[in-house]
Design an enzyme around this catalytic site. Structure first.
Site, PDB file in Angstrom:
ATOM      1  CB  CYS A 290       3.438  -1.762  13.916  1.00 54.00           C
ATOM      2  SG  CYS A 290       3.468  -1.599  12.125  1.00 54.00           S
TER       3      CYS A 290
ATOM      4  CD  GLU B   6      -2.870  -1.265   2.282  1.00 52.42           C
ATOM      5  OE1 GLU B   6      -4.069  -1.530   2.134  1.00 52.42           O
ATOM      6  OE2 GLU B   6      -2.339  -1.201   3.398  1.00 52.42           O
TER       7      GLU B   6
ATOM      8  CB  CYS C 284       3.046   7.463   3.261  1.00 55.09           C
ATOM      9  SG  CYS C 284       3.602   6.337   4.532  1.00 55.09           S
TER      10      CYS C 284
ATOM     11  CB  CYS D 213       1.015   5.983  11.421  1.00 54.57           C
ATOM     12  SG  CYS D 213       1.674   7.491  10.858  1.00 54.57           S
TER      13      CYS D 213
ATOM     14  CB  CYS E 118       7.484  -5.098   8.644  1.00 51.41           C
ATOM     15  SG  CYS E 118       8.945  -4.403   9.450  1.00 51.41           S
TER      16      CYS E 118
ATOM     17  CB  CYS F  84       6.815  -2.590  16.218  1.00 56.36           C
ATOM     18  SG  CYS F  84       8.496  -2.290  15.638  1.00 56.36           S
TER      19      CYS F  84
HETATM   20  N1  SAH Z   1       9.492   0.564   9.680  1.00 51.28           N
HETATM   21  C1  SAH Z   1       9.728   1.939   9.743  1.00 51.28           C
HETATM   22  C2  SAH Z   1       8.837   2.778   8.854  1.00 51.28           C
HETATM   23  C3  SAH Z   1       7.379   2.382   8.765  1.00 51.28           C
HETATM   24  S1  SAH Z   1       6.359   2.648  10.154  1.00 51.28           S
HETATM   25  C4  SAH Z   1       9.641   2.438  11.178  1.00 51.28           C
HETATM   26  O1  SAH Z   1       9.196   1.681  12.021  1.00 51.28           O
HETATM   27  O2  SAH Z   1      10.063   3.560  11.421  1.00 51.28           O
HETATM   28  C5  SAH Z   1       6.025   4.394  10.126  1.00 51.28           C
HETATM   29  C6  SAH Z   1       5.690   4.973  11.501  1.00 51.28           C
HETATM   30  O3  SAH Z   1       4.384   4.569  11.942  1.00 51.28           O
HETATM   31  C7  SAH Z   1       6.660   4.492  12.569  1.00 51.28           C
HETATM   32  O4  SAH Z   1       7.063   5.550  13.397  1.00 51.28           O
HETATM   33  C8  SAH Z   1       5.807   3.513  13.323  1.00 51.28           C
HETATM   34  O5  SAH Z   1       6.307   3.295  14.593  1.00 51.28           O
HETATM   35  C9  SAH Z   1       4.458   4.181  13.294  1.00 51.28           C
HETATM   36  N2  SAH Z   1       3.353   3.282  13.638  1.00 51.28           N
HETATM   37  C10 SAH Z   1       3.284   1.947  13.455  1.00 51.28           C
HETATM   38  N3  SAH Z   1       2.103   1.462  13.914  1.00 51.28           N
HETATM   39  C11 SAH Z   1       1.402   2.507  14.414  1.00 51.28           C
HETATM   40  C12 SAH Z   1       0.096   2.656  14.990  1.00 51.28           C
HETATM   41  N4  SAH Z   1      -0.717   1.617  15.150  1.00 51.28           N
HETATM   42  N5  SAH Z   1      -0.303   3.890  15.361  1.00 51.28           N
HETATM   43  C13 SAH Z   1       0.505   4.970  15.161  1.00 51.28           C
HETATM   44  N6  SAH Z   1       1.737   4.885  14.604  1.00 51.28           N
HETATM   45  C14 SAH Z   1       2.190   3.679  14.234  1.00 51.28           C
HETATM   46 FE1  SF4 Z   2       8.016  -2.847  10.881  1.00 54.07          FE
HETATM   47 FE2  SF4 Z   2       5.826  -1.667  11.837  1.00 54.07          FE
HETATM   48 FE3  SF4 Z   2       7.987  -1.943  13.391  1.00 54.07          FE
HETATM   49 FE4  SF4 Z   2       8.051  -0.183  11.340  1.00 54.07          FE
HETATM   50  S1  SF4 Z   2       6.726  -0.064  13.149  1.00 54.07           S
HETATM   51  S2  SF4 Z   2       9.642  -1.689  11.928  1.00 54.07           S
HETATM   52  S3  SF4 Z   2       6.753  -1.297   9.844  1.00 54.07           S
HETATM   53  S4  SF4 Z   2       6.738  -3.627  12.551  1.00 54.07           S
END
Ligand code: SAH
Ligand code: SF4
Length: 419
Positions: free
Chosen positions: A165, A138, A151, A394, A158, A162
């Site tokens: 996420c 996406e 974006c 995000c 991934c 996390c």
């Molecule tokens: N993998 C990279 C880039 C993609 S995530 C990273 O982790 O930085 C982009 C941003 O969205 C990151 O700061 C991530 O921590 C945040 N993010 C992920 N899941 C989220 C959620 N459920 N609510 C708000 N931000 C989130």
């Molecule tokens: Fe991967 Fe989501 Fe963690 Fe970014 S925030 S490193 S996309 S698992």
């Protein structure tokens, strides 16, 4: 959509689930299933690679440089989708190119437009393996008054997990090619009618284009797909082509420390760090990669990041999780940790998804946190959730490849829409 959700996403944070998360493996393994197509797209090749391709189809050495220049212009300034439209190239040459190559981008399988103007495209990519389902990714366009930000994703899924996420819960992971990364920008410009047409403003004026800024904040960890991300971003920043300057490109990482220095040396774009916690114990749970590269090492890499200055600050992203990382003590420690780093802090209201065990912090708490950080001298904007109604905010990205059940989807939309 500036409010944060309250009731519908107020799922209890179950200690056992968090424990399971904390013990989850640090990473999954990425598939290596991409196989080049018989008639490959030229999108995403460097000038040197394009020269090699032309040599491969018998273009005489004396012509190659000029042909590469012509192709580059037609592909990246004019955005043409067919060799036939490249009218400065001879008919015979165009036919020869079309016999061997395409200028195809990822296929758009769905386009959604949010009531705030955000657009999300679901893109289909070849899986490369016979019988295997196509992969999907996406890409989200966020229009604002003074800019338009795209974006961009770097991986299908991934490998990292996390705990807050949604993308991290996707099982299937593969790296995107440079062409698939550049292709996302091409698709956005195609759909927005954002190419330079003959007679309009010259290229390189990214501020005048609808897509003026790029954030590598879609699906995937860009620094786990370093080479393709580097090659793609160098094409995107090339002044004779797409021409989005490096200042307007931000790469976000969860903290792959060894590749942060390489990002500075080999790409030179702005850096964003997904910090989210100020103590290793908590960050180990939220961002399990912290077990490999703890906070002190991560911040040292930021201190050493070339080009970081007050004019060009590093962004620290901090997702606001109720009762988890949002206390004033956390804010105080954050300010202390960032001392000496030219930084701005981006507070992100947590975006819920079905099965997530966190709640978004209360608005008053986000404001208090932001105020403390601001008073300590840091810019601390709260990121306005955009495109929540189309699940484009995000952390809500998760491709159709792993289909949610209709019920889950409905629940997710309801959560996302609740103010
Ligand atoms: N993998 C990279 C880039 C993609 S995530 C990273 O982790 O930085 C982009 C941003 O969205 C990151 O700061 C991530 O921590 C945040 N993010 C992920 N899941 C989220 C959620 N459920 N609510 C708000 N931000 C989130
Ligand atoms: Fe991967 Fe989501 Fe963690 Fe970014 S925030 S490193 S996309 S698992």
């Amino acid at each position: 959509m500036t409010q944060i959700s309250t009731e519908a996403n107020a799922l209890p944070r179950r200690a056992s689930e968090n424990l399971a998360r904390a013990n989850a493996p640090l990473e999954k393994v990425a598939l290596e299933s991409y196989v080049a197509l018989a008639q490959p797209s030229l999108i995403g090749l460097s000038r040197a690679e394009l020269t090699d391709k032309l040599a491969g189809i018998g273009v005489p050495p004396a012509q190659r440089k000029m042909r590469v220049q012509q192709l580059w212009h037609w592909m990246y300034v004019r955005g043409v989708q067919d060799f036939d439209a490249m009218t400065t190239i001879s008919k015979e040459m165009r036919a020869e190119l079309a016999r061997h190559f395409t200028v195809a981008r990822p296929e758009v399988v769905a386009e959604q437009i949010s009531n705030d103007g955000t657009r999300k495209w679901l893109l289909r990519l070849p899986s490369g393996l016979a019988g295997e389902k196509a992969h999907e990714v996406e890409c989200v366009y966020i229009p604002e008054t003074d800019r338009g930000t795209l974006c961009v994703s770097s991986q299908v899924g991934c490998t990292l997990n996390c705990s807050f996420c949604h993308t991290g819960t996707q099982r299937l992971v593969r790296n995107l090619t440079a062409g698939e990364i550049v292709g996302q920008i091409m698709v956005a410009r195609d759909r927005l009618g954002d190419w330079v047409s003959s007679g309009s403003a010259p290229q390189g004026e990214s501020a005048r284009r609808l897509v003026s800024n790029i954030v590598m904040m879609g699906m995937g960890e860009p620094l786990y797909n370093f080479d393709a991300v580097r090659d793609a971003l160098l094409i995107v920043a090339d002044g004779d082509g797409i021409g989005i300057s490096k200042r307007r490109i931000t790469l976000s990482t969860s903290g792959v420390v060894p590749n942060i220095a390489r990002t500075g040396a080999e790409i030179g774009v702005s850096l964003a760090i997904s910090l989210h916690a100020v103590r290793d114990e908590l960050r180990d749970e939220l961002v399990p990669l912290n077990r490999k590269y703890p906070i002190a090492e991560l911040l040292q890499a930021c201190r050493d990041y070339p080009g970081a200055s007050n004019a060009r600050r590093i962004t620290f992203e901090y997702v606001m999780l109720k009762g988890v990382n949002d206390s004033l003590d956390d804010a105080k420690l954050l300010v202390k940790l960032l001392k000496g780093i030219p930084a701005k802090i981006n507070l992100i209201p947590f975006n819920p998804w079905p099965g997530s065990v966190y709640e978004c912090s209360d608005w008053e708490q986000i404001e208090k946190f932001s105020e403390y950080v601001f008073n300590a001298g840091y810019s601390s904007p709260v990121r306005t959730p955009r495109g929540r109604d189309i699940l484009a905010a995000c952390g809500q990205l998760k491709s159709e490849t792993e289909k949610l059940s209709a019920r889950e989807r409905q629940a997710l939309r309801a959560m996302a829409m609740t103010d």
